[in-house]
Design an enzyme around this catalytic site. Structure first.
Site, PDB file in Angstrom:
ATOM      1  N   ASN A  17     -43.067  32.100  44.051  1.00  0.00           N
ATOM      2  CA  ASN A  17     -43.600  32.961  43.786  1.00  0.00           C
ATOM      3  C   ASN A  17     -44.119  33.970  45.242  1.00  0.00           C
ATOM      4  OD1 ASN A  17     -42.086  34.873  42.016  1.00  0.00           O
ATOM      5  ND2 ASN A  17     -42.827  33.233  40.611  1.00  0.00           N
ATOM      6  N   ASN A  51     -49.480  41.594  37.783  1.00  0.00           N
ATOM      7  CA  ASN A  51     -49.144  40.284  37.563  1.00  0.00           C
ATOM      8  C   ASN A  51     -47.155  39.598  37.388  1.00  0.00           C
ATOM      9  OD1 ASN A  51     -49.274  37.194  37.001  1.00  0.00           O
ATOM     10  ND2 ASN A  51     -49.846  37.561  34.575  1.00  0.00           N
ATOM     11  N   HIS A  93     -45.108  37.756  34.862  1.00  0.00           N
ATOM     12  CA  HIS A  93     -44.948  36.824  33.802  1.00  0.00           C
ATOM     13  C   HIS A  93     -43.857  36.415  33.150  1.00  0.00           C
ATOM     14  CE1 HIS A  93     -46.141  36.040  29.796  1.00  0.00           C
ATOM     15  NE2 HIS A  93     -45.577  36.461  28.553  1.00  0.00           N
TER      16      HIS A  93
END
Ligand code: GRF
Length: 189
Positions: free
Chosen positions: A15, A109, A111
């Site tokens: 990522n 973030n 997830h």
């Protein structure tokens, strides 16, 4: 002014790579600059890639340190960087409330599941074991809980016909790699 971002990793950093590419030549080109790639272990594979690209990198070993002690060291390191956002990308640590308070609404973030359905590790294993036909990936603000922060955006992942965990992961990561930058674009604009 471009947002100054640090990307935090613990592992391979796929990522991170995707976001760096979007910052260099893609949809984040005019919006953000990666001023630091940080890892909580020297062995994080993504650090090597970041170094090859000439990005600033840093690592502090978290192993054996108390959460607050480690986070304080990281905060001290970050104080030189004048950051607008901290982007967690496979950063395998829960942040202390002191750390979260130092960057209010500035820590994000991704997830690999719907955070309302599954928190913590192994989001793709969970989707696979549950036999889900679709799962979701979630981009959220980070608080001191485990995947409990306010959801910014979710994207579904079609798992129909995915008969191995590897295939589930492959499809999920393909979504993550575009969706994370797309969501960051919306935040930074
Ligand atoms: C991704 O699935 C991400 O959603 C999760 O950890 C994994 C990290 O993969 N938080 P990578 O290091 O970005 O390749």
């Amino acid at each position: 002014m471009k947002k100054r971002i640090a990307i935090f990793i613990s592992g391979r950093g796929s990522n991170m790579k995707a976001i760096v590419e979007q910052c260099q030549t893609g949809i984040l080109k005019d919006l953000a600059e990666v001023v630091l790639v940080f890892a909580n272990k020297q062995s994080a594979g993504g650090l090597e890639y970041a170094n090859e690209l000439g990005l600033a990198t840093a690592s502090i070993e978290s192993k054996g340190l108390k959460r607050t002690t480690f986070d304080q060291k990281v905060l001290t390191l970050l104080s030189d960087y004048n950051l607008d956002y901290i982007v967690l990308a496979g950063y395998m640590r829960v942040l202390s409330s002191e750390f979260v308070a130092a960057y209010p609404k500035q820590i994000i973030n991704i997830h690999p599941a719907d955070t309302t359905q599954h928190q913590g590790l192994n989001g793709y294993d969970w989707a696979f074991e549950e036999g889900l036909e679709t799962t979701k990936v979630t981009v959220h603000y980070v608080d001191e809980g485990l995947d409990t922060g306010t959801i910014i955006a979710q994207h579904s992942v079609d798992l129909k016909g995915a008969v191995t965990l590897e295939e589930v992961e492959r499809r999920g990561l393909a979504v993550e790699h575009y969706f994370y930058s797309k969501t960051l674009q919306g935040i930074f604009e």
